[in-house]
Design a protein around this motif. Sequence first.
Motif, PDB file in Angstrom:
ATOM      1  N   TYR A  81     -11.292  47.799 -20.641  1.00 35.68           N
ATOM      2  CA  TYR A  81     -10.484  47.021 -21.681  1.00 35.68           C
ATOM      3  C   TYR A  81     -11.613  46.532 -22.713  1.00 35.68           C
ATOM      4  CZ  TYR A  81      -7.116  43.835 -24.318  1.00 35.68           C
ATOM      5  OH  TYR A  81      -6.453  43.276 -25.348  1.00 35.68           O
ATOM      6  N   HIS A  83     -12.209  44.249 -26.511  1.00 36.70           N
ATOM      7  CA  HIS A  83     -11.479  43.306 -27.489  1.00 36.70           C
ATOM      8  C   HIS A  83     -12.695  42.670 -28.331  1.00 36.70           C
ATOM      9  CE1 HIS A  83      -9.819  39.500 -29.161  1.00 36.70           C
ATOM     10  NE2 HIS A  83      -8.755  40.397 -29.398  1.00 36.70           N
ATOM     11  N   PRO A 143      -4.882  42.086 -20.586  1.00 37.24           N
ATOM     12  CA  PRO A 143      -4.637  40.793 -21.388  1.00 37.24           C
ATOM     13  C   PRO A 143      -4.632  39.574 -20.737  1.00 37.24           C
ATOM     14  CG  PRO A 143      -3.670  42.857 -22.407  1.00 37.24           C
ATOM     15  CD  PRO A 143      -4.228  43.038 -21.095  1.00 37.24           C
ATOM     16  N   ARG A 146      -7.942  38.437 -19.481  1.00 42.09           N
ATOM     17  CA  ARG A 146      -8.516  37.922 -20.753  1.00 42.09           C
ATOM     18  C   ARG A 146      -7.894  36.570 -20.985  1.00 42.09           C
ATOM     19  NH1 ARG A 146      -7.969  37.528 -26.135  1.00 42.09           N
ATOM     20  NH2 ARG A 146     -10.036  37.647 -27.287  1.00 42.09           N
ATOM     21  N   GLU A 147      -6.767  35.984 -21.026  1.00 40.51           N
ATOM     22  CA  GLU A 147      -5.985  34.853 -21.370  1.00 40.51           C
ATOM     23  C   GLU A 147      -6.663  33.821 -20.072  1.00 40.51           C
ATOM     24  OE1 GLU A 147      -4.251  31.584 -22.858  1.00 40.51           O
ATOM     25  OE2 GLU A 147      -5.282  33.307 -23.587  1.00 40.51           O
TER      26      GLU A 147
END
Length: 170
Positions: A81, A83, A143, A146-147
């Motif tokens: 991933y 970002h 995600p 990531r959080e």
Amino acid sequence: MEAKYVNESRSVKSAHVLPPDTNHHGTMFGGKLMSYIDDIAAIAANRHARKPCVTASTDSVDFLIPIKEGSSVCLEAFVTYAHNTSMEVFVKVITEDLITGKRELCTTSFLTFVALDENGKPSKVPNVIPQSEEEKMLHESAPDRREARRLRRVDSKRFAEIFTVKKPWE
């Protein structure tokens, strides 16, 4: 910036587990394996970004089974991933008994890397295109990880303020 397939970052490293790599139990030092993990993850991140990259965090290293002296380890890393300027890299480690040929998943890890520009500042990275079911599963769940990293970083900054050693005159 054009997105890249996961396979474009895939990196593999193998090593023989020798006596200097082991502890008093005859199993591989965790720190030695963590060094291998960071190294192969950095290669995967660099391949994805095609820029210098630095480790921002090691989210997890899960040691599932011991790695015995005389066996081998094979590490596989790939970017799951991306970002903006950061990339999540998954590393899996397979141990192999070189006599019997038995292979087992022994360790999994998630790390985050940040790409840097020529001035050492964070630099944009391409998005990731997953293809296999494994890649899609890791990409879709990224995600949430990531959080969790973001929340952990808030705590880490708070801890840094609390535990920073103050000079006696301050």
